[in-house]
Scaffold this motif. Structure first.
Motif, PDB file in Angstrom:
ATOM      1  N   SER A  37       0.827  -1.207   0.000  1.00  0.00           N
ATOM      2  CA  SER A  37       0.000   0.000   0.000  1.00  0.00           C
ATOM      3  C   SER A  37       0.859   1.256   0.000  1.00  0.00           C
ATOM      4  CB  SER A  37      -0.925   0.000   1.221  1.00  0.00           C
ATOM      5  OG  SER A  37      -1.892  -1.018   1.118  1.00  0.00           O
ATOM      6  N   PHE A  38       1.941   1.241   0.782  1.00  0.00           N
ATOM      7  CA  PHE A  38       2.823   2.415   0.813  1.00  0.00           C
ATOM      8  C   PHE A  38       3.476   2.640  -0.548  1.00  0.00           C
ATOM      9  CE2 PHE A  38       2.470   1.950   5.428  1.00  0.00           C
ATOM     10  CZ  PHE A  38       2.426   3.283   5.822  1.00  0.00           C
ATOM     11  N   GLU A  39       3.843   1.587  -1.219  1.00  0.00           N
ATOM     12  CA  GLU A  39       4.428   1.727  -2.557  1.00  0.00           C
ATOM     13  C   GLU A  39       3.411   2.310  -3.535  1.00  0.00           C
ATOM     14  OE1 GLU A  39       5.767  -2.160  -3.556  1.00  0.00           O
ATOM     15  OE2 GLU A  39       7.290  -2.230  -1.963  1.00  0.00           O
ATOM     16  N   MET A  40       2.185   1.808  -3.469  1.00  0.00           N
ATOM     17  CA  MET A  40       1.125   2.297  -4.359  1.00  0.00           C
ATOM     18  C   MET A  40       0.802   3.765  -4.065  1.00  0.00           C
ATOM     19  SD  MET A  40      -1.390  -1.028  -4.249  1.00  0.00           S
ATOM     20  CE  MET A  40      -2.750  -0.147  -5.033  1.00  0.00           C
ATOM     21  N   ARG A  41       0.726   4.085  -2.800  1.00  0.00           N
ATOM     22  CA  ARG A  41       0.407   5.458  -2.417  1.00  0.00           C
ATOM     23  C   ARG A  41       1.512   6.419  -2.853  1.00  0.00           C
ATOM     24  NH1 ARG A  41      -3.560   9.232  -1.387  1.00  0.00           N
ATOM     25  NH2 ARG A  41      -2.726  10.825  -0.015  1.00  0.00           N
ATOM     26  N   ALA A  42       2.764   6.006  -2.708  1.00  0.00           N
ATOM     27  CA  ALA A  42       3.883   6.860  -3.122  1.00  0.00           C
ATOM     28  C   ALA A  42       3.835   7.131  -4.625  1.00  0.00           C
ATOM     29  CB  ALA A  42       5.208   6.203  -2.733  1.00  0.00           C
ATOM     30  N   GLU A  80      10.386  21.029   0.292  1.00  0.00           N
ATOM     31  CA  GLU A  80      10.387  21.988  -0.811  1.00  0.00           C
ATOM     32  C   GLU A  80      10.756  21.305  -2.131  1.00  0.00           C
ATOM     33  OE1 GLU A  80      11.877  26.522  -1.161  1.00  0.00           O
ATOM     34  OE2 GLU A  80      13.468  25.061  -0.753  1.00  0.00           O
ATOM     35  N   GLN A  81      11.607  20.286  -2.050  1.00  0.00           N
ATOM     36  CA  GLN A  81      12.083  19.596  -3.248  1.00  0.00           C
ATOM     37  C   GLN A  81      11.192  18.414  -3.660  1.00  0.00           C
ATOM     38  OE1 GLN A  81      16.095  18.627  -2.128  1.00  0.00           O
ATOM     39  NE2 GLN A  81      16.716  20.783  -2.016  1.00  0.00           N
ATOM     40  N   GLY A  82      10.055  18.249  -2.957  1.00  0.00           N
ATOM     41  CA  GLY A  82       9.097  17.238  -3.387  1.00  0.00           C
ATOM     42  C   GLY A  82       8.906  16.051  -2.482  1.00  0.00           C
ATOM     43  N   ALA A  83       9.422  16.096  -1.262  1.00  0.00           N
ATOM     44  CA  ALA A  83       9.233  14.982  -0.333  1.00  0.00           C
ATOM     45  C   ALA A  83       7.754  14.803  -0.002  1.00  0.00           C
ATOM     46  CB  ALA A  83      10.016  15.222   0.953  1.00  0.00           C
ATOM     47  N   VAL A  84       7.371  13.570   0.284  1.00  0.00           N
ATOM     48  CA  VAL A  84       6.022  13.290   0.779  1.00  0.00           C
ATOM     49  C   VAL A  84       6.080  13.306   2.305  1.00  0.00           C
ATOM     50  CG1 VAL A  84       5.359  11.997  -1.255  1.00  0.00           C
ATOM     51  CG2 VAL A  84       6.385  10.786   0.689  1.00  0.00           C
ATOM     52  N   SER A 116      10.855   6.189   4.570  1.00  0.00           N
ATOM     53  CA  SER A 116      11.940   6.815   3.819  1.00  0.00           C
ATOM     54  C   SER A 116      12.970   5.760   3.414  1.00  0.00           C
ATOM     55  CB  SER A 116      12.602   7.905   4.660  1.00  0.00           C
ATOM     56  OG  SER A 116      13.608   8.551   3.924  1.00  0.00           O
ATOM     57  N   GLU A 117      13.248   4.847   4.339  1.00  0.00           N
ATOM     58  CA  GLU A 117      14.208   3.780   4.060  1.00  0.00           C
ATOM     59  C   GLU A 117      13.632   2.750   3.091  1.00  0.00           C
ATOM     60  OE1 GLU A 117      16.507   0.289   6.587  1.00  0.00           O
ATOM     61  OE2 GLU A 117      16.066   2.203   7.562  1.00  0.00           O
ATOM     62  N   LYS A 118      12.382   2.357   3.308  1.00  0.00           N
ATOM     63  CA  LYS A 118      11.772   1.322   2.465  1.00  0.00           C
ATOM     64  C   LYS A 118      11.514   1.812   1.041  1.00  0.00           C
ATOM     65  CE  LYS A 118       9.533  -1.556   5.986  1.00  0.00           C
ATOM     66  NZ  LYS A 118       8.261  -2.094   6.493  1.00  0.00           N
ATOM     67  N   LEU A 119      11.075   3.068   0.912  1.00  0.00           N
ATOM     68  CA  LEU A 119      10.735   3.602  -0.406  1.00  0.00           C
ATOM     69  C   LEU A 119      11.934   4.235  -1.104  1.00  0.00           C
ATOM     70  CD1 LEU A 119       7.312   5.288   0.520  1.00  0.00           C
ATOM     71  CD2 LEU A 119       7.636   3.118  -0.688  1.00  0.00           C
ATOM     72  N   GLN A 120      13.012   4.403  -0.326  1.00  0.00           N
ATOM     73  CA  GLN A 120      14.225   5.027  -0.873  1.00  0.00           C
ATOM     74  C   GLN A 120      13.925   6.407  -1.450  1.00  0.00           C
ATOM     75  OE1 GLN A 120      17.715   3.675  -0.911  1.00  0.00           O
ATOM     76  NE2 GLN A 120      16.513   2.939   0.842  1.00  0.00           N
ATOM     77  N   ARG A 121      13.194   7.192  -0.647  1.00  0.00           N
ATOM     78  CA  ARG A 121      12.902   8.574  -1.013  1.00  0.00           C
ATOM     79  C   ARG A 121      12.640   9.360   0.263  1.00  0.00           C
ATOM     80  NH1 ARG A 121       7.769  10.055  -4.114  1.00  0.00           N
ATOM     81  NH2 ARG A 121       8.410  12.019  -3.179  1.00  0.00           N
TER      82      ARG A 121
END
Length: 538
Positions: A37-42, A80-84, A116-121
């Motif tokens: 779900s986190f991957e899909m939401r991202a 500012e650079q686009g983080a969720v 942040s660690e799992k999605l690498q963002r």
């Protein structure tokens, strides 16, 4: 400091079913809580990504007076650079409000780091301060333990007006008196003087409930870079103007869809958490500093008690020109968060989970998607003294929750009572009552009319026997006060007001005992959001 995790039966059915597969509650949410779900939401947020510079500037401007740490600046740059974001929020309670406010912040920070660690963002933590709320009676107090008694300590100032927490000026003398009383209840430790001075410094730099709350939260969490935004911040309100326009245009549909969804939720056995109606505008109007809930009546937005009547055109004009005069309720607040912040997940408690279950179609009618709902962490703090008592009586925290401390106290009192003294007092009372009965018969035979006087004398004697009985009991209990206090300490530390500790006490009770690094040490532990309860041993 030691952390343990246990499985606890969840009494709240919505929450229990949320953590169980194949239950009806999942139909009311966009996502189940899992990595997929986190991957899909991202990915969904990537497709909707927009310019976040203005949002970042608003948060920065709000937080600058509080003091920006290096980590806070890092998170602002990432946003500012686009983080969720992982978002959670709470009202601006006294001394941060109940412990679950801090637990929400820890949950937000923990989940943001994990994803942040799992999605690498970049995923940043944001705390939404509900400074627009006007129920000051809900936030103006806290509970403490004085000796073994639970005390409700409240801010002395009262207002009949429905002013928002963010616009209600604090009487600093009254708040200082409250802080002083609370600190005295805590008792003197090596950390007390420093803690008291820190609270007074924060208070003197604050003007409103929200100011004070934000300063304390920033002090506790700035090293983790917790970003904060006040829902009632004027700059943020201006940022929301076009979103208010959307909410007004879709007001009728939102009310209908939420009402229908809540009815479906009720049919599924989960009740009606918000008692929605199709006439609800789901917006507040701020008039002369007070906040009034609007309804839709005959093509108007009204609050008849406050003599407010606005056409849709007038409300739309206000949204564009004076958005600070509008405010969200439980229905529109999650929608506004989605429209203004790239929300990866929202962290909330059981009550929030229940009312979010009514909102899926409301998100959809605005072309939005409900974010992942992440139930907050549940934590009980166990002091060294309480841990010693648990060991002494071979009890667990769960035993206390199940009433074992009270049962043992009552059993102990029954065992130590002087049964012989009670028996002799009762025998004396019975003999006297028999003598009164004999006297009553004699007066009746002799036709002596002293019934009222005789009855009054008998009542006086009975009261004296009761008084004597109470004194015997008090004397016995005072001889065993130490043991009785131990049972009450366990009960009131771990299950105050017949509820979890996190619903009554504020974090400074434990900072006073452990020291100023309590939150820092708590955040060094590894937590996982899920169907369990954490015990933190100081």
């Amino acid at each position: 400091m030691k952390l343990e995790s246990i499985q606890v039966p969840v009494k709240n059915r919505v929450l229990a079913d949320y953590w169980s597969p194949n239950t009806a509650i999942h139909e009311f949410f966009e996502y189940e809580y899992n990595d997929k779900s986190f991957e899909m939401r991202a990915k969904y947020l990537e497709q909707r990504a927009g310019d976040q510079k203005e949002l970042t500037a608003i948060i920065r401007q709000f937080m600058e007076p509080l003091g920006l740490s290096d980590k806070t600046n890092e998170h602002l740059q990432q946003l500012e650079q686009g983080a969720v974001a992982v978002v959670g929020g709470q009202q601006a309670g006294v001394l941060t409000g109940p412990l679950y406010s801090v637990h929400k912040a820890i949950s937000v920070i923990t989940l943001a780091k994990e994803q942040s660690e799992k999605l690498q963002r970049a995923v940043v933590p944001i705390f939404w301060i509900a400074g627009e709320d006007h129920d000051l009676e809900e936030i103006n107090h806290t509970f403490t333990m004085r000796d073994t008694d639970i005390k409700k300590r409240a801010y002395g100032e009262r207002s009949r007006r429905k002013t928002m927490a963010s616009t209600t000026n604090l009487n600093k003398e009254a708040m200082t008196q409250l802080i002083n009383t609370i600190i005295k209840d805590f008792g003197e430790t090596a950390h007390t003087e420093r803690l008291f001075n820190q609270l007074l410094v924060a208070l003197n730099e604050s003007e409103t409930f929200t100011d004070f709350f934000a300063r304390l939260m920033n002090t506790l969490f700035k090293d983790e870079g917790l970003l904060m935004i006040d829902a009632a911040d004027v700059k943020f309100r201006q940022y929301e103007r076009n979103h208010f326009v959307q909410l007004i245009h879709h007001s009728k549909e939102i009310a209908r869809l939420v009402t229908e969804k809540e009815a479906a939720l009720d049919r599924a056995g989960y009740g009606k958490p918000i008692l929605a109606t199709e006439d609800a505008a789901n917006l507040f109007y701020v008039k002369d500093g007070e906040r009034f809930l609007l309804e839709r009546r005959q093509h108007q937005f009204v609050n008849l008690a406050a003599n407010i009547k606005l056409s849709q055109e007038e409300l739309l004009t206000m949204a564009q020109q004076h958005p600070e005069n509008l405010s969200n309720n439980v229905v529109t607040r999650p929608l506004m968060q989605e429209m203004t912040i790239p929300v990866l997940a929202f962290v909330g408690g059981p009550g929030e989970l229940a009312y979010w279950a009514t909102l899926k179609d409301a998100f959809a009618v605005l072309g939005l998607q409900m974010p992942i709902f992440a139930p907050r962490l549940n934590i009980t703090i166990i002091t060294r003294h309480v841990d010693q008592l648990l060991r002494e009586y071979h009890l667990t925290v769960e035993d206390i929750w199940n009433g074992k401390a009270i049962a043992l106290k009552e059993q102990f009192i029954a065992e130590v009572q002087d049964a012989e003294a009670k028996r002799q007092i009762l025998d004396m009372q019975q003999l006297l009552l028999e003598k009164y009965a004999t006297l009553e018969r004699y007066f009746a035979e002799q036709q002596i009319s002293l019934d009222k006087i005789l009855e009054k004398n008998k009542e006086n004697h009975v009261r004296q026997f009761e008084y004597l009985q109470q004194k015997v009991e008090q004397t016995v209990l005072s001889k065993h006060e130490t043991t009785i206090r131990k049972f009450m300490t366990l009960q009131n530390e771990l299950y105050p007001n017949d509820g979890f500790q996190e619903r009554s006490y504020n974090p400074y009770q434990y900072i006073n005992e452990f020291g100023p690094t309590l939150i820092e040490e708590m955040l060094k532990k590894t937590y996982n959001i899920g169907n369990h309860h954490y015990f933190l041993y100081l």
